[in-house]
Design an enzyme around this catalytic site. Structure first.
Site, PDB file in Angstrom:
ATOM      1  N   HIS A 154       0.836  -1.190   0.000  1.00 33.82           N
ATOM      2  CA  HIS A 154       0.000   0.000   0.000  1.00 33.82           C
ATOM      3  C   HIS A 154       0.875   1.245   0.000  1.00 33.82           C
ATOM      4  O   HIS A 154       0.681   2.166  -0.797  1.00 33.82           O
ATOM      5  CB  HIS A 154      -0.926  -0.010   1.224  1.00 33.82           C
ATOM      6  CG  HIS A 154      -1.622   1.294   1.479  1.00 33.82           C
ATOM      7  ND1 HIS A 154      -2.654   1.762   0.698  1.00 33.82           N
ATOM      8  CD2 HIS A 154      -1.433   2.247   2.425  1.00 33.82           C
ATOM      9  CE1 HIS A 154      -3.070   2.935   1.153  1.00 33.82           C
ATOM     10  NE2 HIS A 154      -2.351   3.264   2.201  1.00 33.82           N
ATOM     11  N   ASP A 206       7.433  21.806 -26.039  1.00 36.48           N
ATOM     12  CA  ASP A 206       7.404  20.477 -25.455  1.00 36.48           C
ATOM     13  C   ASP A 206       8.507  20.422 -24.405  1.00 36.48           C
ATOM     14  O   ASP A 206       9.150  21.419 -24.119  1.00 36.48           O
ATOM     15  CB  ASP A 206       7.609  19.384 -26.523  1.00 36.48           C
ATOM     16  CG  ASP A 206       6.964  18.056 -26.127  1.00 36.48           C
ATOM     17  OD1 ASP A 206       7.258  17.541 -25.017  1.00 36.48           O
ATOM     18  OD2 ASP A 206       6.140  17.540 -26.889  1.00 36.48           O
ATOM     19  N   TRP A 209       7.073  -0.161   3.938  1.00 38.25           N
ATOM     20  CA  TRP A 209       7.659   0.459   2.741  1.00 38.25           C
ATOM     21  C   TRP A 209       9.051   0.969   3.045  1.00 38.25           C
ATOM     22  O   TRP A 209       9.847   1.195   2.145  1.00 38.25           O
ATOM     23  CB  TRP A 209       6.762   1.584   2.201  1.00 38.25           C
ATOM     24  CG  TRP A 209       6.969   2.923   2.818  1.00 38.25           C
ATOM     25  CD1 TRP A 209       6.430   3.382   3.984  1.00 38.25           C
ATOM     26  CD2 TRP A 209       7.776   3.992   2.310  1.00 38.25           C
ATOM     27  NE1 TRP A 209       6.848   4.668   4.227  1.00 38.25           N
ATOM     28  CE2 TRP A 209       7.672   5.075   3.211  1.00 38.25           C
ATOM     29  CE3 TRP A 209       8.571   4.148   1.178  1.00 38.25           C
ATOM     30  CZ2 TRP A 209       8.334   6.286   3.027  1.00 38.25           C
ATOM     31  CZ3 TRP A 209       9.230   5.362   0.983  1.00 38.25           C
ATOM     32  CH2 TRP A 209       9.107   6.411   1.910  1.00 38.25           C
ATOM     33  N   SER A 247      13.311   6.217 -13.552  1.00 35.38           N
ATOM     34  CA  SER A 247      12.263   7.005 -14.205  1.00 35.38           C
ATOM     35  C   SER A 247      12.199   8.407 -13.626  1.00 35.38           C
ATOM     36  O   SER A 247      12.148   9.403 -14.348  1.00 35.38           O
ATOM     37  CB  SER A 247      10.915   6.289 -14.016  1.00 35.38           C
ATOM     38  OG  SER A 247       9.854   7.172 -14.233  1.00 35.38           O
ATOM     39  N   SER A 248      12.241   8.517 -12.287  1.00 38.19           N
ATOM     40  CA  SER A 248      12.152   9.827 -11.644  1.00 38.19           C
ATOM     41  C   SER A 248      13.354  10.684 -11.999  1.00 38.19           C
ATOM     42  O   SER A 248      13.214  11.884 -12.229  1.00 38.19           O
ATOM     43  CB  SER A 248      12.094   9.670 -10.129  1.00 38.19           C
ATOM     44  OG  SER A 248      10.884   9.104  -9.745  1.00 38.19           O
ATOM     45  N   HIS A 282      13.308  11.663   3.853  1.00 38.20           N
ATOM     46  CA  HIS A 282      12.695  12.912   4.233  1.00 38.20           C
ATOM     47  C   HIS A 282      12.531  13.867   3.052  1.00 38.20           C
ATOM     48  O   HIS A 282      11.426  14.366   2.832  1.00 38.20           O
ATOM     49  CB  HIS A 282      13.344  13.593   5.439  1.00 38.20           C
ATOM     50  CG  HIS A 282      12.361  14.589   5.914  1.00 38.20           C
ATOM     51  ND1 HIS A 282      11.293  14.261   6.715  1.00 38.20           N
ATOM     52  CD2 HIS A 282      12.166  15.863   5.526  1.00 38.20           C
ATOM     53  CE1 HIS A 282      10.514  15.318   6.832  1.00 38.20           C
ATOM     54  NE2 HIS A 282      11.027  16.297   6.128  1.00 38.20           N
ATOM     55  N   SER A 293      -1.012  27.174  -5.155  1.00 35.92           N
ATOM     56  CA  SER A 293      -0.601  28.559  -5.396  1.00 35.92           C
ATOM     57  C   SER A 293      -1.086  29.072  -6.736  1.00 35.92           C
ATOM     58  O   SER A 293      -0.989  30.264  -7.013  1.00 35.92           O
ATOM     59  CB  SER A 293       0.929  28.678  -5.344  1.00 35.92           C
ATOM     60  OG  SER A 293       1.411  28.230  -4.109  1.00 35.92           O
ATOM     61  N   HIS A 351      14.751  12.570  12.381  1.00 37.53           N
ATOM     62  CA  HIS A 351      13.573  12.669  13.235  1.00 37.53           C
ATOM     63  C   HIS A 351      12.672  11.454  13.026  1.00 37.53           C
ATOM     64  O   HIS A 351      11.703  11.260  13.756  1.00 37.53           O
ATOM     65  CB  HIS A 351      12.793  13.976  13.026  1.00 37.53           C
ATOM     66  CG  HIS A 351      12.142  14.128  11.681  1.00 37.53           C
ATOM     67  ND1 HIS A 351      12.255  15.269  10.929  1.00 37.53           N
ATOM     68  CD2 HIS A 351      11.342  13.314  10.965  1.00 37.53           C
ATOM     69  CE1 HIS A 351      11.581  15.142   9.804  1.00 37.53           C
ATOM     70  NE2 HIS A 351      11.009  13.964   9.796  1.00 37.53           N
ATOM     71  N   HIS A 352      13.006  10.627  12.035  1.00 36.90           N
ATOM     72  CA  HIS A 352      12.293   9.368  11.887  1.00 36.90           C
ATOM     73  C   HIS A 352      12.934   8.291  12.757  1.00 36.90           C
ATOM     74  O   HIS A 352      12.477   7.161  12.766  1.00 36.90           O
ATOM     75  CB  HIS A 352      12.351   8.905  10.426  1.00 36.90           C
ATOM     76  CG  HIS A 352      11.741   9.872   9.464  1.00 36.90           C
ATOM     77  ND1 HIS A 352      10.412   9.854   9.119  1.00 36.90           N
ATOM     78  CD2 HIS A 352      12.289  10.905   8.767  1.00 36.90           C
ATOM     79  CE1 HIS A 352      10.168  10.842   8.248  1.00 36.90           C
ATOM     80  NE2 HIS A 352      11.300  11.484   8.020  1.00 36.90           N
ATOM     81  N   THR A 392       7.147  26.813   6.175  1.00 38.82           N
ATOM     82  CA  THR A 392       5.853  26.226   5.825  1.00 38.82           C
ATOM     83  C   THR A 392       4.730  27.134   6.295  1.00 38.82           C
ATOM     84  O   THR A 392       3.749  27.379   5.577  1.00 38.82           O
ATOM     85  CB  THR A 392       5.717  24.834   6.462  1.00 38.82           C
ATOM     86  OG1 THR A 392       6.927  24.106   6.242  1.00 38.82           O
ATOM     87  CG2 THR A 392       4.564  24.070   5.855  1.00 38.82           C
ATOM     88  N   LYS A 409       4.230  30.026   4.005  1.00 42.09           N
ATOM     89  CA  LYS A 409       3.428  29.715   2.822  1.00 42.09           C
ATOM     90  C   LYS A 409       1.929  29.739   3.144  1.00 42.09           C
ATOM     91  O   LYS A 409       1.125  30.287   2.386  1.00 42.09           O
ATOM     92  CB  LYS A 409       3.823  28.357   2.248  1.00 42.09           C
ATOM     93  CG  LYS A 409       5.230  28.334   1.697  1.00 42.09           C
ATOM     94  CD  LYS A 409       5.554  26.998   1.054  1.00 42.09           C
ATOM     95  CE  LYS A 409       5.043  26.896  -0.360  1.00 42.09           C
ATOM     96  NZ  LYS A 409       5.864  27.630  -1.315  1.00 42.09           N
TER      97      LYS A 409
END
Lengths: 71, 391, 530
Positions: C82, C111, C147, C174-175, C258, C273, C307-308, C333, C336
């Site tokens: 998932h 393009d 994951w 791909s990314s 992260h 935005s 922090h994980h 953040t 924003k």
């Protein structure tokens, strides 16, 4: 339109050859990993994996040095 | 345009209905709390350690700051949504930047964060200070159970989930402590500073007792520590907090905190049980029992190098099958096993097993080696001989 | 601007149309950014539904305590897949789909810079997810270590893990190719007059996202390759007995992980935005500030990974550093969020579906941001790490955040993409149902985490039953509501009323100067931007 020139290898043919060499190197790295994993799975012997990697590294070195020596 | 108006009205109606429904659902479920199931929880479990208290208070403090800011900011947004809409005829202003305001709403949040960071820093430093413990317990996570070793006191045991499969598979109604009960809980005295050394035997687990405010990952091959001081007697339950495989959800932690005298009684009983289970060095074993025990010791300690078939991996690990030492005089064989092998002043991989194995275990493994594979020396080495040779 | 006279030097274009393959070959060989954008978007929607089915299976098992429908190992595979499918199959490809459609249009380019590589970037993905789905059927089943694939559990796993590692390599490639494409396009193909500080914010956020991707996808590739060699080649990177360290996997993984979550949210920031100024009929407030805030978030995202890992046992100095850095990210953040609200302030707002989703985003993403701040406080994180509080947090920022922004973007740009208007009433229903059911599903998870329910468990103690039931009911509601979107999009494409070039009064970016639907080739002559 963009005009940054990206033609270090000159003509289209040598660029194509260079791209082919890059593709060959990258795909041989992938094939080495595949072969190593599959061999290691089937033979079960502990040394197989590292042997595959070892031969691959030696192989790459030989090809890389050999090509330049030949030139 | 009409379509949009209709859609908006539908939206408003739906919003109202939804809000009422949600409120009703929450009220209903709150009322449901009177059922056999425990009440719906909204906050951390009540803490019973000083660190647990600090964490609880820190969370409440931060949450209220967040709630105030959240309500304030979105009150502004919702006001804007109602007042600055085209359907009310509001005309759009065209301002689109203001450096002062940007600076203000950068600096103020920064200051608010500093006010949160200060108490948090103090708590981190307190949590990390595991010095001057009253007691140390080694906790080891396995797939899928915990073991507790009271290393100062010479006993230890394994703690398994006690909930029966019939409850898990819905064949029986679930007990009150479903999935949070074990056969042998960790027991500690109240009010004492307990240091826990945490490690694992296979994959990463995590030892967590919410009421203590302690959670520490159990990492195979490494030892981490944590500490707690439980100030209230009682039974506190936690769970493994790092995915460790199939039964990750089925290896709970239960800690029983007892008043000092009851703890002392429990610890005594445990020590007596440990010595009783230990091997009596004066016992005379018969060859079949001893060899069977020896094979177990060999598999657990020797087979890694000398191989299960005794053939070893020469020249690093010599074979035992047909070896001169294993088929020669007992004294020399015992010497190698007890004291290890030192070559030219350098220690080798063959360590002195007298430091790890008991006389009974050494007697068993030596007997096994002399009578296994192709070796048929035929003699039996008793633990008392080993104890004598070890002097 | 988009109609090309036959005798124009670019008149070639007309001939090219005649050579375009039709049918399935069109889609397999296309190098057109619009086609490829469409491919990415449909692919991601299908993956979203597939990942959603996995989630509904999870929520069905978790409806009541006890094991009812799946065994624990398969449950772990469900949670793992998932996560992988939603992250790598749904959110990331959807973002790339928006980039492919919109970046060239918004900068006035004909393009993407590398049109053929663009095709490959897409077609690698169906291959990769086939590997992931195949892994369910190999001996040992699909990967089941979460994951996050922590070692040593993932070293223990069966063949499914190898397929997953291979799939991750492919999706990473791909990314990376896609990001190279996007950066080159944005830096080189902007229309004359469009300076960097005149680009729409969506283009900025994608430029920054692309840099993040190039920086961290190779790190993930390194981590999973080390996993592969530990599994098969006898290395001990993550095995203490061989001199390695299981925690090193976590460091390497989260150094990728992260920035990855910022990769997933930054394009959504860009979409929001774009939508809010359009429906407020007012320019975006603090454009420069938004650019700096996004850049700060990107840079800071490299400094917070541990922090994980607050519970692994790192020294106090490490915990303090990562706590401070993580709290710091709240500042840009917040800037924003304030800028979006300031954009709305004193505007002239209407609330069509795109705006509803954008406002829903601002509201719920901020809520998720606050729970993130709570988690940033290390002592509190010690209690909440690996509990349902974390699950609640990241679903708020990724679903009510990223996904809602994508929904807004779809409704906003669908008229441009297919030339027809979607059904507004159905869009509003989709919004409210999603909003309500999302909150019913995930808000109670905060309570579950606080009360002590760990994550990644197929069964739980009876005191967690009530909130789990509520969450499962909400999950089904949320899942079913998404069918409304599917229906709306399909009927719109087939038979929606024709859309004007600019259906949104306040929209002012370049794509709205084109007819709807946008012609197959656009901006072959670059427009002049003032």
């Amino acid at each position: 339109m963009a005009n940054t020139r990206f033609d270090p290898a000159g003509d289209a043919d040598s660029r194509r050859a260079a791209s082919r060499r890059t593709a060959l190197v990258l795909s041989s790295i992938a094939v080495t990993f595949f072969a190593g994993v599959i061999l290691a799975q089937y033979s079960g012997a502990p040394g197989v994996g590292i042997a595959v990697l070892g031969f691959a590294i030696l192989g790459f070195l030989i090809v890389a040095i050999g090509r330049n020596v030949r030139k | 345009m009409d379509r949009i108006k209709v859609a908006q009205r539908v939206g408003q109606a739906v919003r109202l209905v939804a809000k009422t429904a949600l409120l009703a659902a929450m009220l209903a479920s709150a009322l449901m709390a009177s059922s056999a199931r425990a009440a719906l929880e909204y906050n951390l479990q009540p803490p019973v350690t000083p660190i647990g208290e600090q964490i609880f208070d820190l969370h409440v403090y931060i949450m209220w700051i967040c709630v105030v800011i959240f309500v304030g900011v979105f009150a502004v947004m919702f006001y804007s949504i109602f007042a600055h809409r085209k359907s009310q005829g509001h005309q759009a202003a065209q301002f689109h930047e203001n450096t002062t305001v940007e600076v203000v709403w950068t600096v103020i949040p920064f200051l608010i964060l500093m006010f949160m960071a200060l108490p948090a820093t103090r708590t981190i430093l307190a949590m990390k200070d595991t010095t001057v413990p009253d007691m140390t317990i080694k906790v080891t996570g396995y797939q899928w159970k915990w073991s507790y070793d009271y290393i100062d006191q010479g006993f230890g045991f394994v703690s398994n989930l006690k909930t029966p499969h019939t409850q898990i598979y819905n064949q029986e109604p679930k007990g009150e402590h479903y999935l949070l009960e074990v056969d042998q809980p960790m027991v500690v005295p109240v009010g004492k500073r307990i240091r826990v050394l945490i490690t694992a035997g296979d994959v990463i687990h995590s030892w967590w007792v919410p009421a203590f405010g302690v959670k520490q990952d159990a990492i195979p091959g490494f030892v981490r520590d944590a500490w707690f001081r439980a100030d209230k007697p009682g039974i506190y339950r936690g769970q493994c907090a790092e995915l460790c495989g199939k039964e990750h959800g089925f290896m709970p932690i239960v800690v029983e905190v007892l008043p000092a005298d009851q703890y002392a009684a429990w610890a005594d009983a445990q020590k007596k049980k440990a010595t009783a289970a230990a091997d009596d060095p004066a016992r005379i074993w018969d060859v079949k029992e001893l060899t069977a025990r020896g094979e177990a010791v060999y598999t657990a300690n020797c087979a890694a190098c000398h191989q299960a078939n005794g053939k070893g991996v020469p020249p690093a690990f010599p074979p035992l099958d047909g070896s001169k030492i294993a088929t020669g005089p007992v004294a020399a064989h015992l010497d190698v096993v007890l004291n290890g092998v030192v070559r030219n002043g350098q220690a080798t991989a063959m360590v002195a097993w007298k430091n790890t194995l008991s006389p009974t275990e050494i007697a068993a493994v030596v007997t096994y080696e002399r009578n296994a594979w192709g070796n048929h020396v035929g003699d039996v080495v008793q633990p008392s001989q080993v104890a004598a040779a070890g002097k | 601007m988009s109609s090309i006279p036959h005798d124009h030097a670019g008149g070639h274009a007309h001939d090219e149309h005649a050579h375009h393959p039709g049918g399935i070959m069109r889609w397999i060989t296309t190098t057109n950014h619009k086609d490829i954008g469409t491919l990415y978007l449909w692919f991601s929607f299908i993956m979203f539904l597939a990942g959603g089915c996995l989630a509904l299976t999870i929520r069905t098992e978790l409806f009541e305590p006890g094991l009812q429908i799946v065994d624990p190992e398969f449950f772990n595979s469900l949670t793992t897949l998932h996560g992988l499918i939603m992250i790598f199959g749904a959110i990331m490809p959807a973002a790339v789909g928006f980039a492919n459609w919109q970046v060239p249009l918004m900068i006035g380019a004909p393009d993407m810079a590398f049109a053929r590589m663009n095709n490959w970037s897409f077609w690698l993905l169906p291959f990769a997810v086939t590997l992931l789905f195949t892994s369910f059927f190999v001996p040992g089943g699909a990967a089941a270590g979460g994951w996050t694939l922590y070692a040593p559990l993932s070293v223990q796993a069966g063949m499914g893990m190898d397929l997953t590692i291979f799939a991750i390599h492919i999706m990473g490639a791909s990314s990376i190719m896609g990001s190279i494409n996007i950066i080159t396009t944005i830096l080189n193909l902007r229309a004359p007059g469009m300076t960097m500080m005149k680009m729409p914010l969506f283009v900025w956020t994608w430029l920054i996202t692309a840099y993040l991707l190039i920086a961290v996808m190779p790190v993930l590739a390194g981590a999973v390759t080390m996993l592969l060699t530990d599994r098969h080649f006898g290395t001990s990177f993550f095995n203490a007995a061989g001199g390695g360290d299981p925690v090193m996997f976590q460091h390497i993984f989260w150094f990728f992980g992260h920035p990855e979550v910022y990769i997933m949210i930054l394009p959504s920031f860009g979409i929001v935005s774009t939508i809010i100024p359009a429906f407020s009929r007012k320019p975006l407030f603090g454009y420069a500030s938004m650019v700096y805030a996004t850049s700060s978030i990107a840079i800071l995202s490299f400094l917070v990974w541990a922090h994980h890992m607050f519970t692994v046992g790192m020294p106090a100095a490490g915990q303090l550093f990562f706590m401070y850095m993580t709290m710091l990210i709240a500042v840009p953040t917040g800037v924003k969020v304030f800028n979006w609200i300031a954009t709305m302030w004193k505007g002239s707002m209407t609330f069509e579906t795109p705006m509803l989703f954008a406002i829903g985003f601002v509201f719920l993403f901020t809520l998720g941001g606050f729970t993130g701040l709570v988690l940033a406080i290390t002592p509190v994180d010690i209690q909440l790490q690996d509990t349902y509080y974390v699950v609640a947090h990241f679903h708020y920022v990724l679903v009510a955040g990223s996904l809602f922004a994508f929904f807004g973007g779809i409704y906003y740009w669908l008229p441009k993409w297919c030339g027809r208007m979607y059904n507004e009433a159905m869009g509003v229903w989709h919004f409210w149902l999603s909003m309500i059911f999302f909150n019913i599903t995930f808000f109670p998870m905060h309570f579950l985490g606080l009360a002590g329910m760990p994550r990644r468990v197929p069964d739980y103690a009876t005191q967690f039953t009530d909130w789990n039931m509520v969450a499962s009911i909400g999950a089904f509601g949320f899942g079913l509501s998404q069918l409304l979107l599917l229906y709306n999009v399909v009927t719109c494409i087939r038979s929606g009323p024709p859309a004007p070039a600019k259906p949104w009064e306040g929209a002012d970016t370049l794509e709205w100067t084109l007819p709807s639907p946008a012609p197959y080739h656009t901006f072959e002559t670059p427009p002049h931007v003032h």
